[in-house]
Scaffold this motif. Sequence first.
Motif, PDB file in Angstrom:
ATOM      1  N   ASN A  19       0.847  -1.200   0.000  1.00 27.37           N
ATOM      2  CA  ASN A  19       0.000   0.000   0.000  1.00 27.37           C
ATOM      3  C   ASN A  19       0.874   1.239   0.000  1.00 27.37           C
ATOM      4  O   ASN A  19       1.841   1.327   0.762  1.00 27.37           O
ATOM      5  CB  ASN A  19      -0.880   0.001   1.251  1.00 27.37           C
ATOM      6  CG  ASN A  19      -1.764  -1.224   1.305  1.00 27.37           C
ATOM      7  OD1 ASN A  19      -2.671  -1.366   0.492  1.00 27.37           O
ATOM      8  ND2 ASN A  19      -1.467  -2.140   2.210  1.00 27.37           N
ATOM      9  N   ILE A  20       0.510   2.194  -0.834  1.00 28.82           N
ATOM     10  CA  ILE A  20       1.283   3.438  -0.946  1.00 28.82           C
ATOM     11  C   ILE A  20       1.161   4.246   0.351  1.00 28.82           C
ATOM     12  O   ILE A  20       0.054   4.410   0.880  1.00 28.82           O
ATOM     13  CB  ILE A  20       0.723   4.314  -2.099  1.00 28.82           C
ATOM     14  CG1 ILE A  20       0.630   3.538  -3.414  1.00 28.82           C
ATOM     15  CG2 ILE A  20       1.501   5.624  -2.250  1.00 28.82           C
ATOM     16  CD1 ILE A  20       1.896   3.301  -4.141  1.00 28.82           C
ATOM     17  N   LEU A  21       2.282   4.762   0.826  1.00 14.56           N
ATOM     18  CA  LEU A  21       2.251   5.703   1.948  1.00 14.56           C
ATOM     19  C   LEU A  21       2.166   7.106   1.332  1.00 14.56           C
ATOM     20  O   LEU A  21       3.184   7.709   0.964  1.00 14.56           O
ATOM     21  CB  LEU A  21       3.511   5.547   2.815  1.00 14.56           C
ATOM     22  CG  LEU A  21       3.754   4.160   3.414  1.00 14.56           C
ATOM     23  CD1 LEU A  21       5.058   4.115   4.201  1.00 14.56           C
ATOM     24  CD2 LEU A  21       2.582   3.739   4.314  1.00 14.56           C
ATOM     25  N   TRP A  22       0.965   7.565   1.189  1.00 11.37           N
ATOM     26  CA  TRP A  22       0.720   8.806   0.423  1.00 11.37           C
ATOM     27  C   TRP A  22       1.411  10.009   1.061  1.00 11.37           C
ATOM     28  O   TRP A  22       2.062  10.788   0.365  1.00 11.37           O
ATOM     29  CB  TRP A  22      -0.784   9.057   0.299  1.00 11.37           C
ATOM     30  CG  TRP A  22      -1.417   8.141  -0.694  1.00 11.37           C
ATOM     31  CD1 TRP A  22      -1.875   6.876  -0.462  1.00 11.37           C
ATOM     32  CD2 TRP A  22      -1.616   8.398  -2.091  1.00 11.37           C
ATOM     33  NE1 TRP A  22      -2.359   6.333  -1.628  1.00 11.37           N
ATOM     34  CE2 TRP A  22      -2.227   7.229  -2.638  1.00 11.37           C
ATOM     35  CE3 TRP A  22      -1.360   9.485  -2.930  1.00 11.37           C
ATOM     36  CZ2 TRP A  22      -2.572   7.139  -3.978  1.00 11.37           C
ATOM     37  CZ3 TRP A  22      -1.711   9.390  -4.274  1.00 11.37           C
ATOM     38  CH2 TRP A  22      -2.305   8.235  -4.779  1.00 11.37           C
ATOM     39  N   ASN A  23       1.240  10.166   2.367  1.00 14.46           N
ATOM     40  CA  ASN A  23       1.784  11.376   3.010  1.00 14.46           C
ATOM     41  C   ASN A  23       3.297  11.426   2.936  1.00 14.46           C
ATOM     42  O   ASN A  23       3.886  12.477   2.712  1.00 14.46           O
ATOM     43  CB  ASN A  23       1.350  11.459   4.474  1.00 14.46           C
ATOM     44  CG  ASN A  23      -0.133  11.697   4.575  1.00 14.46           C
ATOM     45  OD1 ASN A  23      -0.766  12.149   3.596  1.00 14.46           O
ATOM     46  ND2 ASN A  23      -0.716  11.378   5.721  1.00 14.46           N
ATOM     47  N   GLU A  24       3.941  10.277   3.111  1.00 15.62           N
ATOM     48  CA  GLU A  24       5.394  10.231   3.077  1.00 15.62           C
ATOM     49  C   GLU A  24       5.912  10.374   1.641  1.00 15.62           C
ATOM     50  O   GLU A  24       6.934  11.011   1.402  1.00 15.62           O
ATOM     51  CB  GLU A  24       5.913   8.901   3.657  1.00 15.62           C
ATOM     52  CG  GLU A  24       5.710   8.722   5.141  1.00 15.62           C
ATOM     53  CD  GLU A  24       4.296   8.273   5.524  1.00 15.62           C
ATOM     54  OE1 GLU A  24       3.396   8.280   4.667  1.00 15.62           O
ATOM     55  OE2 GLU A  24       4.092   7.934   6.705  1.00 15.62           O
ATOM     56  N   SER A  25       5.210   9.751   0.689  1.00 12.78           N
ATOM     57  CA  SER A  25       5.725   9.707  -0.687  1.00 12.78           C
ATOM     58  C   SER A  25       5.519  11.010  -1.458  1.00 12.78           C
ATOM     59  O   SER A  25       6.384  11.391  -2.267  1.00 12.78           O
ATOM     60  CB  SER A  25       5.039   8.597  -1.485  1.00 12.78           C
ATOM     61  OG  SER A  25       5.205   7.356  -0.876  1.00 12.78           O
ATOM     62  N   THR A  26       4.377  11.657  -1.244  1.00 16.37           N
ATOM     63  CA  THR A  26       4.037  12.785  -2.114  1.00 16.37           C
ATOM     64  C   THR A  26       5.133  13.862  -2.170  1.00 16.37           C
ATOM     65  O   THR A  26       5.551  14.247  -3.278  1.00 16.37           O
ATOM     66  CB  THR A  26       2.666  13.382  -1.735  1.00 16.37           C
ATOM     67  OG1 THR A  26       1.702  12.328  -1.783  1.00 16.37           O
ATOM     68  CG2 THR A  26       2.238  14.495  -2.672  1.00 16.37           C
TER      69      THR A  26
END
Length: 303
Positions: A155-162
Motif C-alpha cells: 500500500n502506498i504511503l501517500w503522506n510520506e511519498s508525495t
Amino acid sequence: MKVFKFGGASVKDAEGIRNLAGILSKEDGNLIVVVSAFGKTTNALEKFLLEWLSGDRADVFPEEIYKYHKLIINELFSDTGIVAGKLDETFTLLKEFLLQESRRDYDFLYDQVVSYGEIWSTIIVAEYLKACSYDMQWIDIRKSLLTDDVYRDANILWNESTPIIRNIFSFRDTQVYVTQGFLGGTIEGKTTTLGREGSDYTAAVLANMVDAESVTVWKDVPGIMNADPDWLPDAVKLDEISYKEAVEMTFSGAKVIHPKTIKPLHNKNIPLYVRSFLNPGERGTIIKSDAVLKRLLSSGIPA
Ligand code: ASP
Ligand code: MG
C-alpha cells in the motif's frame, strides 16, 4: 505535464522500444514515462523464483531471461558497451541476493526478485532514449514511492511519498523521466510490488501526486471496447466513458486497465487515455468525469 505508461506487450522487443521512442518524439512537453517489464518477463521471473525455491542449488541463474534482454540490446544498440554493462551489473546483484538470502518468506522474496523485470526494462529504455539524444533521466522509483511492507500487494504511503515524488519529478533539469511501474519501497529500503499488472496504478499514483494534466496508457488494443471481441465479434471501441463506468468495467472482468487505477485519477479529475501503441495516431478511449463530459458535450466541443 503528462504521464505515459507502456505495458509489457508494448515493449516486448526492439521494435516496441523503437516505437516507444517514436511516440515520445511527438511530444514536446514534460513527461513521466512509466514502463513495465518487457513482454512476459514477470511471468518468467515468477517461474524462475519457484524453481530456485524448490531446488537445492543456490547458484541458479535466470539464463533465458538474461538472453532475452541481451538479444533486445544487440538489436537496438550499435554500441552495446554501456547498456550491457549496466544490465550485467543488475543481474550480478540479483545473483548475489540469491546466494546470500536465507529468509524464506515467499512474498518478500518475490518482490526482491520479480522487481528486476522493471529495473532491466527501464535501464534499456532509458539508455536507448539517451542514444537517440533524448534529454532524459532514469529514476529508481523504489527509493521515492514509499509503501508499507505488505509484500506483493503493498500500500502506498501517500503522506510520506508525495513530497518526495514532487521533489524527484521536478523537471528542473530534464523534460523526460523514465521510471518503473509496479514497484515501490519500504522506508527501510526493501523493494515492494503493488500487485500484478500494477504499472497502470503506478502511473495514476504519480499523476495524482504531481498533478499531471493526463495519463495515457499505451496498449496493444485500440482502446476500451464495449464487450470482449473474442465473445462478441461486433464489439466496438468506446470513445468516452466516465470514471464510474470504467470502474464498473474493470470489476466486471474487462481487464483493460488495473482496477486500482481510476481512484487516484478521479480524485483529481485527471483524464485517462487508453490508446493503441500500434496506431498512435488514433484517438483511443478517454476516461473522465461525467461532469467534464457533459460540459464538453453541451458546449459542442468534441471531448
Ligand atoms: N510487470 C508487472 C506484471 O506483469 C506489472 C505490470 O505489467 O503492470 O504484472
Ligand atoms: Mg507486465
